[in-house]
Design a protein around this motif. Structure first.
Motif, PDB file in Angstrom:
ATOM      1  N   LYS A  48      -3.735   6.949  -4.686  1.00  0.00           N
ATOM      2  CA  LYS A  48      -3.289   6.323  -3.678  1.00  0.00           C
ATOM      3  C   LYS A  48      -3.176   4.453  -4.513  1.00  0.00           C
ATOM      4  O   LYS A  48      -4.120   4.309  -5.169  1.00  0.00           O
ATOM      5  CB  LYS A  48      -4.319   5.975  -2.706  1.00  0.00           C
ATOM      6  N   HIS A  52       0.910  -1.111   0.105  1.00  0.00           N
ATOM      7  CA  HIS A  52       0.125   0.162   0.090  1.00  0.00           C
ATOM      8  C   HIS A  52       0.712   1.100   0.217  1.00  0.00           C
ATOM      9  O   HIS A  52       1.951   1.118   0.634  1.00  0.00           O
ATOM     10  CB  HIS A  52      -0.792   0.014   1.381  1.00  0.00           C
ATOM     11  N   HIS A  53       0.502   2.214  -0.730  1.00  0.00           N
ATOM     12  CA  HIS A  53       1.053   3.707  -0.655  1.00  0.00           C
ATOM     13  C   HIS A  53       0.002   4.643  -0.911  1.00  0.00           C
ATOM     14  O   HIS A  53      -0.851   4.800  -1.688  1.00  0.00           O
ATOM     15  CB  HIS A  53       1.946   3.756  -1.661  1.00  0.00           C
ATOM     16  N   ASP A  54       0.015   5.652   0.155  1.00  0.00           N
ATOM     17  CA  ASP A  54      -0.649   6.803  -0.025  1.00  0.00           C
ATOM     18  C   ASP A  54      -0.576   7.440  -0.851  1.00  0.00           C
ATOM     19  O   ASP A  54       0.501   7.629  -1.536  1.00  0.00           O
ATOM     20  CB  ASP A  54      -0.611   7.584   1.332  1.00  0.00           C
ATOM     21  N   HIS A  73      -8.202   5.844  -5.574  1.00  0.00           N
ATOM     22  CA  HIS A  73      -7.410   4.712  -4.939  1.00  0.00           C
ATOM     23  C   HIS A  73      -7.820   3.450  -5.986  1.00  0.00           C
ATOM     24  O   HIS A  73      -8.646   3.229  -6.242  1.00  0.00           O
ATOM     25  CB  HIS A  73      -8.052   4.241  -3.549  1.00  0.00           C
ATOM     26  N   THR A  94      -2.530   0.514  -4.219  1.00  0.00           N
ATOM     27  CA  THR A  94      -2.623  -0.718  -3.466  1.00  0.00           C
ATOM     28  C   THR A  94      -2.003  -1.970  -4.701  1.00  0.00           C
ATOM     29  O   THR A  94      -2.520  -1.994  -5.816  1.00  0.00           O
ATOM     30  CB  THR A  94      -3.887  -1.406  -2.882  1.00  0.00           C
ATOM     31  N   GLY A 126      -5.846  13.631  -0.229  1.00  0.00           N
ATOM     32  CA  GLY A 126      -6.812  12.577  -0.286  1.00  0.00           C
ATOM     33  C   GLY A 126      -7.654  12.706  -1.255  1.00  0.00           C
ATOM     34  O   GLY A 126      -8.909  11.822  -0.889  1.00  0.00           O
TER      35      GLY A 126
END
Length: 469
Positions: free
Chosen positions: A153, A73-75, A84, A155, A80
């Motif tokens: 974001k 995972h990486h933000d 994602h 994954t 925000g």
């Protein structure tokens, strides 16, 4: 607008380093179907997990009853507001047999120059799927090294059993659904249309399949003593199967076309622009007359129309010489490729009714070997993720093609069913990559421009508003 210039420059300056990392992964013989290579599959998973950790991902090797998964995972941006994404690939590879047909050690990758001057990466996993998944990882590296962060974001899920049936995949998705859910998924395990045109696969046909056995007499019969009076189950089965299609190639099963959509005009226009040569396509396999539904061209038939096929049929005596018997049983393997909203269970039930309704009173039928089947998967041509991806590919290649796929990719169905997510399929492999065969290769151009493409795709996704929950 997210500026990808520095990340693209990084790709150019560090292509040799990217190749070194690809070669290191290809040197690990992660053959998932052979238990003798279990430690090598673990080694490949650890290599990828360690690398992603070094790039700032929260990465781990997740054990399963089979080979491990890699989850990372990486933000995204601090605000925000970017989507994602879940990126899927697989690090396992096919066995190398027959080894005698390889020009060199399959796990000693090398760059070869073809007669036309083009360079290609040769070795097991070059195209399927180590070269493909590394294009995405290297794009993430370029963003991290130049911007310190990713535009959205991310994954990552790397599987280790794709080439051996993915037995652990669905249980793992169920057990980790909350962790893996994202706005949509991206997969790089598909094909380009040609060497200059990357493909966005927007349709995968589903499947319903099984076996049928018709039994007539209580034993095999002498054809001289019983011929004419006794029912021949082979002839009966052939007749029943032959009635599955009419003279125009249309499937006759009741309700078969329920849920089959008409082709989107936008997609139709995109396919028309591909310049597909149906004559050459069939000519390559020694045929010349299309056999599918009348009124639908060859590209429609293989990408967007459902099928009914007899994959095998047997009964009676098939050995050397001749044995004049009327067999007691006849068998066939039958499959249906599905499109749109066709229900695999309903299609198979309709097939069973088709057979039973044509069965004489003194004959019986059994249906075996049918799994749950899989529905078709489709991506709308105007979905925001697809449009963003297409814009990025257009910027890198000049054009991208919306294409179909006659087969299926089980993980796409699993992601849709379990995680409730759509998938965008981006491919940089070519049909001549010798996937699953000796001397597997991946064009250096595919690898190089694949990395650049993912840099641009991540940028375009980063510009999208976060998708509503």
């Amino acid at each position: 607008m997210t500026d990808s210039t520095k990340a693209l420059d990084y790709v150019e300056a560090h292509l040799d380093d990217s190749l070194d990392r690809l070669f290191a992964l290809m040197r690990v013989p992660s053959v998932s179907t052979d238990p003798a290579y279990a430690e090598q599959c673990q080694r490949a998973a650890s290599l990828l997990s360690d690398e992603l950790t070094g790039l700032g991902f929260a990465a781990r090797v997740a054990q399963t009853p089979g080979h491990p998964m890699v989850v990372a995972h990486h933000d995204g941006p601090a605000d925000g507001n970017a989507p994602h994404i879940l990126f899927y690939g697989h690090y396992d590879v096919q066995p190398v047999d027959p080894i005698a047909l390889w020009r060199r050690d399959p796990f000693d990758p090398v760059i070869e120059t073809r007669g036309d001057g083009a360079k290609q990466i040769v070795g097991r996993g070059a195209s399927d799927d180590k070269g493909q998944l590394r294009t995405f990882v290297e794009a993430c590296r370029a963003w991290k090294e130049t911007a310190g962060a990713l535009p959205c974001k991310v994954t990552i899920l790397f599987e280790g059993e794709e080439e051996s049936g993915s037995k652990s995949l669905e249980p793992f998705l169920h057990a980790n659904a909350e962790e893996l859910k994202a706005d949509f998924a991206l997969i790089c395990d598909t094909l380009m249309w040609d060497t200059e045109t990357p493909g966005l696969t927007i349709g995968l046909r589903g499947m319903a399949a099984g076996e049928v056995t018709i039994r007539a007499a209580s034993r095999d019969l002498h054809s001289g003593l019983y011929g004419g009076a006794a029912r021949n189950p082979i002839q009966l089965l052939c007749s029943i199967l032959g009635e599955m299609k009419d003279a125009d190639g249309r499937v006759t099963l009741a309700g078969f076309y329920d849920g089959v959509p008409e082709l989107d005009p936008v997609v139709r226009g995109s396919w028309d622009a591909l310049g597909f040569d149906a004559g050459a396509f069939l000519g390559d396999i020694g045929l010349s007359v299309p056999a599918g539904e009348r009124g639908h061209d060859v590209l429609e038939q293989i990408w967007s129309r459902p099928t009914a096929e007899v994959n095998g049929i047997w009964g009676g005596y098939t050995g050397e010489g001749f044995k004049t018997v009327i067999p007691a049983e006849a068998h066939a393997k039958v499959s249906f490729r599905l499109t749109g909203a066709q229900d695999p269970a309903r299609v198979w039930a309709s097939f069973e009714e088709h057979v039973r309704s044509r069965l004489p009173a003194d004959c019986s039928v059994a249906f075996t070997g049918r799994g749950p089947g899989s529905p078709a998967v489709s991506v709308s041509s105007d979905s925001p993720p697809l449009e963003a991806t297409q814009a990025a590919l257009d910027a890198e290649w000049g054009k991208a093609a919306l294409i179909g796929c006659g087969g299926g990719i089980p993980v796409v169905t699993s992601i849709s069913k379990i995680l409730g997510m759509d998938t965008v399929l981006v491919g940089f492999a070519l049909t001549d990559d010798n996937i699953h065969s000796p001397n597997e290769k991946y064009d250096l151009k595919s690898f190089h421009k694949g990395i650049r493409s993912w840099v641009r795709i991540l940028a375009k996704i980063g510009e999208m508003a976060k998708m509503p929950a």
